[in-house]
Write a protein that holds these residues in place. Sequence first.
Motif, PDB file in Angstrom:
ATOM      1  N   VAL A  76       0.841  -1.197   0.000  1.00  0.00           N
ATOM      2  CA  VAL A  76       0.000   0.000   0.000  1.00  0.00           C
ATOM      3  C   VAL A  76       0.876   1.247   0.000  1.00  0.00           C
ATOM      4  N   VAL A  77       1.905   1.238   0.821  1.00  0.00           N
ATOM      5  CA  VAL A  77       2.821   2.383   0.877  1.00  0.00           C
ATOM      6  C   VAL A  77       3.534   2.554  -0.462  1.00  0.00           C
ATOM      7  N   MET A  78       3.987   1.472  -1.045  1.00  0.00           N
ATOM      8  CA  MET A  78       4.719   1.543  -2.317  1.00  0.00           C
ATOM      9  C   MET A  78       3.802   1.931  -3.488  1.00  0.00           C
ATOM     10  N   THR A  80       5.764   2.472 -10.112  1.00  0.00           N
ATOM     11  CA  THR A  80       5.703   1.016 -10.160  1.00  0.00           C
ATOM     12  C   THR A  80       6.914   0.480 -10.911  1.00  0.00           C
ATOM     13  N   THR A  81       7.815  -0.112 -10.154  1.00  0.00           N
ATOM     14  CA  THR A  81       9.003  -0.748 -10.726  1.00  0.00           C
ATOM     15  C   THR A  81       9.221  -2.083 -10.031  1.00  0.00           C
ATOM     16  N   LEU A  89       9.945  -5.495  -5.125  1.00  0.00           N
ATOM     17  CA  LEU A  89      10.813  -6.332  -4.291  1.00  0.00           C
ATOM     18  C   LEU A  89      10.995  -5.732  -2.896  1.00  0.00           C
ATOM     19  N   ILE A  90      11.107  -4.401  -2.823  1.00  0.00           N
ATOM     20  CA  ILE A  90      11.218  -3.739  -1.524  1.00  0.00           C
ATOM     21  C   ILE A  90       9.942  -3.987  -0.702  1.00  0.00           C
ATOM     22  N   GLY A 144       7.193  -6.672   3.617  1.00  0.00           N
ATOM     23  CA  GLY A 144       6.078  -7.465   4.123  1.00  0.00           C
ATOM     24  C   GLY A 144       6.551  -8.663   4.926  1.00  0.00           C
ATOM     25  N   PHE A 145       7.566  -9.352   4.415  1.00  0.00           N
ATOM     26  CA  PHE A 145       8.117 -10.492   5.148  1.00  0.00           C
ATOM     27  C   PHE A 145       8.762 -10.062   6.453  1.00  0.00           C
TER      28      PHE A 145
END
Length: 126
Positions: free
Chosen positions: A64-66, A71-72, A77-78, A83-84
């Motif tokens: 949500v933040v990203m 969008t890349t 990946l970040i 999330g993990f």
Amino acid sequence: MEHRVRKVIATHREKADFPQLEKYGIEEKDFDDYMFYKQAIIDDVDSLRKKYTIYSIIFIIPFVVMAFYETTVENFLIALVGGFVLSGLYYLLTIIINHVRMKRLNNEQIERYIADVMKYDEQHAS
């Protein structure tokens, strides 16, 4: 756990060699309260629906933040790693909190009684 212990007590309570609460200096009300709160902590740890819902929400937060950024693949990946990491931190936090709750609740006399009750059941099961 609570049901198992109570079933053993109900089954063997009248036998002369069965461990009695009075010999351990425990009152029935204290034992009931202890078993209730210990089972509540165990149930809190085992609540799968709650656990998966919270982990899912925590895992989605970085995405949500990203979404506010370009969008890349790198941003994806970040967010994935974030999330993990957040889910892992929540997992560790819940384990620590439940460990502290169990330690704070711990009553050696009642734990010894429960262990003796379960040992009695194992010895007399066969």
